[in-house]
Design a protein around this motif. Sequence first.
Motif, mmCIF file in Angstrom:
data_model
loop_
_atom_site.group_PDB
_atom_site.id
_atom_site.type_symbol
_atom_site.label_atom_id
_atom_site.label_comp_id
_atom_site.label_asym_id
_atom_site.label_seq_id
_atom_site.Cartn_x
_atom_site.Cartn_y
_atom_site.Cartn_z
ATOM 1 N N VAL A 79 0.878 -1.166 0.000
ATOM 2 C CA VAL A 79 0.000 0.000 0.000
ATOM 3 C C VAL A 79 0.916 1.217 0.000
ATOM 4 C CG1 VAL A 79 -1.795 1.228 1.270
ATOM 5 C CG2 VAL A 79 -1.695 -1.275 1.363
ATOM 6 N N TYR A 80 0.702 2.133 -0.953
ATOM 7 C CA TYR A 80 1.651 3.248 -1.044
ATOM 8 C C TYR A 80 0.994 4.508 -1.572
ATOM 9 C CZ TYR A 80 6.480 4.763 -0.784
ATOM 10 O OH TYR A 80 7.632 5.374 -0.393
ATOM 11 N N PRO A 81 1.356 5.675 -0.990
ATOM 12 C CA PRO A 81 2.329 5.863 0.092
ATOM 13 C C PRO A 81 1.744 5.547 1.462
ATOM 14 C CG PRO A 81 1.432 7.982 -0.540
ATOM 15 C CD PRO A 81 0.846 6.975 -1.498
ATOM 16 N N GLN A 82 2.650 5.433 2.429
ATOM 17 C CA GLN A 82 2.279 5.245 3.824
ATOM 18 C C GLN A 82 3.023 6.271 4.676
ATOM 19 O OE1 GLN A 82 2.111 1.316 5.654
ATOM 20 N NE2 GLN A 82 2.145 0.329 3.641
ATOM 21 N N PRO A 83 2.522 6.540 5.897
ATOM 22 C CA PRO A 83 3.229 7.450 6.805
ATOM 23 C C PRO A 83 4.582 6.874 7.229
ATOM 24 C CG PRO A 83 0.943 7.158 7.485
ATOM 25 C CD PRO A 83 1.222 6.113 6.445
ATOM 26 N N GLY A 84 5.457 7.759 7.665
ATOM 27 C CA GLY A 84 6.774 7.340 8.141
ATOM 28 C C GLY A 84 7.864 8.203 7.539
ATOM 29 N N ARG A 85 9.067 8.107 8.121
ATOM 30 C CA ARG A 85 10.208 8.913 7.657
ATOM 31 C C ARG A 85 11.139 8.138 6.741
ATOM 32 N NH1 ARG A 85 12.886 10.137 13.130
ATOM 33 N NH2 ARG A 85 12.282 7.954 13.383
ATOM 34 N N TYR A 86 11.181 6.794 6.932
ATOM 35 C CA TYR A 86 12.022 5.956 6.086
ATOM 36 C C TYR A 86 11.493 4.530 6.150
ATOM 37 C CZ TYR A 86 14.304 4.827 10.559
ATOM 38 O OH TYR A 86 14.553 4.443 11.856
ATOM 39 N N SER A 87 11.899 3.718 5.166
ATOM 40 C CA SER A 87 11.395 2.350 5.041
ATOM 41 C C SER A 87 12.480 1.345 5.404
ATOM 42 C CB SER A 87 10.917 2.096 3.604
ATOM 43 O OG SER A 87 10.765 0.707 3.351
ATOM 44 N N LEU A 88 12.064 0.310 6.147
ATOM 45 C CA LEU A 88 12.967 -0.797 6.445
ATOM 46 C C LEU A 88 12.766 -1.945 5.469
ATOM 47 C CD1 LEU A 88 12.812 -0.885 10.345
ATOM 48 C CD2 LEU A 88 14.567 0.118 8.881
ATOM 49 N N GLY A 89 11.821 -1.769 4.525
ATOM 50 C CA GLY A 89 11.653 -2.781 3.489
ATOM 51 C C GLY A 89 10.409 -3.619 3.646
ATOM 52 N N HIS A 90 10.470 -4.854 3.113
ATOM 53 C CA HIS A 90 9.334 -5.780 3.018
ATOM 54 C C HIS A 90 8.191 -5.050 2.307
ATOM 55 C CE1 HIS A 90 6.962 -9.221 3.604
ATOM 56 N NE2 HIS A 90 6.355 -8.887 4.712
ATOM 57 N N THR A 91 6.954 -5.243 2.714
ATOM 58 C CA THR A 91 5.844 -4.577 2.018
ATOM 59 C C THR A 91 5.569 -3.192 2.609
ATOM 60 O OG1 THR A 91 4.214 -5.640 3.464
ATOM 61 C CG2 THR A 91 4.773 -6.777 1.420
ATOM 62 N N GLY A 92 6.462 -2.753 3.494
ATOM 63 C CA GLY A 92 6.311 -1.428 4.096
ATOM 64 C C GLY A 92 6.410 -1.482 5.602
ATOM 65 N N ILE A 93 7.641 -1.475 6.129
ATOM 66 C CA ILE A 93 7.876 -1.319 7.568
ATOM 67 C C ILE A 93 8.494 0.065 7.723
ATOM 68 C CG2 ILE A 93 9.057 -2.190 9.617
ATOM 69 C CD1 ILE A 93 9.270 -4.901 8.228
ATOM 70 N N PHE A 94 7.768 0.971 8.338
ATOM 71 C CA PHE A 94 8.217 2.377 8.386
ATOM 72 C C PHE A 94 8.503 2.817 9.806
ATOM 73 C CE2 PHE A 94 5.645 1.865 4.578
ATOM 74 C CZ PHE A 94 6.440 2.452 3.621
ATOM 75 N N ARG A 95 9.502 3.697 9.937
ATOM 76 C CA ARG A 95 9.851 4.293 11.219
ATOM 77 C C ARG A 95 9.800 5.817 11.081
ATOM 78 N NH1 ARG A 95 9.649 -0.459 12.692
ATOM 79 N NH2 ARG A 95 11.341 -1.668 13.628
#
Length: 391
Positions: free
Chosen positions: A375-391
Motif C-alpha cells: 500500500v503506497y504511500p504510507q506514513p513514516g520517515r524511512y522504510s525498512l523494506g518488506h511490504t512497508g515497515i516504516f519508522r
Amino acid sequence: MAHLTRRTRALLAAALIAGLAGCGTANHSEGAAPVKKAAAVPKAAVAPPGLPGMPPLLDAHDVYAADRPNRLSPVVKDFPSRVYVPNTNSNTVSVIDPATYQVVETIPVGVQPQHVVPSWDMKTLWVNNDRGHTLTPIDPATGVAGKPVEVHDPYNLYFTPNGKYAIVMASLDRELVFRDPHTMERKKTVPVSCYGVNHADFSADGRYFVVSCEFSGELLKVDTEKMEVIGQQKLPFQGAMPQDVKISPDGKTFYIADMMAHGMWVLDGEKFTTPSLLPTGKGCHGLYVSRDSREMYVSNRGEGSVSVFDFGQNKLTKKWWLPGGGSPDMGGVSADGKVLWLSGRYDAEVYAIDTATGKQLARIPVGSGPHGLAVYPQPGRYSLGHTGIFR
C-alpha cells in the motif's frame, strides 16, 4: 617623562576597569536585584543511541510513532494512492486505485515477483522477481517501471535503519546479501546454515535484526553493523514454518508468524531465548500494526481470517472472517489506517477490510498468485523494506 605618564595612565585605567568589574559582581550579592535564570525545559523521553547514522526514534516508547494516520513525508505526500500487487504466477504487478477498488494498470515484470518493497528513501518501489533474478524499480510518482537490475534470488528485500545497505533475503541461495541501497551492487555476502531466509524486523535501536528461516523452522539474530549472525535457534515445533516478523511498539518483543504452528512465536529479542507460541488461526502468515500502535492484524491464510492482537492487553481480542473464505496473505494498512489490504494468495484476489469493524469492503480480482502487496504511500520517515515497515 611624558612616556612614563602615559604608561601610568594606562595601568591606572586597567586597574579601574578591573575594580569596577569586581564591584559589579559583588553588587548582585549585596542587595541588587538578582538575575533570574531561565526555567529548565523538561526533556521528552529520548531513545537511547542506536545504530550509527540511524534517525532517532520520535518516541522512545513507540517505534511506530512516525506512522500516525496520514503523516506523510514530504517525499511521498504527492504520490498517488495505490495498491501494488505482485502476481507471482502471472509475472505482473496489478495496480489498484483504493478509491474505486479497481485495477487501473497491469505492469509486466520479471519471473516470479514475490514482494513490492519501498526503498529506504521511499522514492522507489522495488519488485522482487525471485526466479527472474532481477529487481524492477517502479516510480511511485508516475507508476512507470524502470530498467530491471540484476540481483540473484531476491525473494525479499530489507534496508538497514541508517539507509547504508539493502539486504536481500536470498532464500534458496541461503544467503543474506548486503548491497548498495541504490545501485544494488553487492557489498557483503553472509552465508547462513538455515534454509529459506524470508522475513525480518529490526530492534528498536537498529543494532540487530531477527530473521525467519521458513524451510528449516529456525530463527537468526544478525548484528546490523558487523553484518554477522550472532544467534541461531530451532523453533520448538515439529515442521515449523516461520513467516512474517514484527517488533512490538515498545521494542521489547518480536512476533513471528508460523503457518504450520498456526500462531505467533513471542520472542525476547535481547535474550534470544526459546519463544512461546500464541495460537491465532490456521496458516498464520502476515503481521501488520495499526496506525495508533495499539493493535496488530494477523492474517490466517489457511482459514480465511484475520486475528486482532491487542498490545496493551497482551492477548487476541477479535477475529474477522472473510465471507466465503479466502487466503489472506501479505499486505499493509492504508495511510489513514482505516483499511487493511491483503492479497488472496490462492484465489487471485485482493481483500480490503475495514479496520474498525472487520467487515470486507471489497474483493478485487487480480493476477495469479498475488503475494507481498504494498500500500503506497504510507506514513513514516524511512522504510525498512518488506511490504512497508516504516519508522
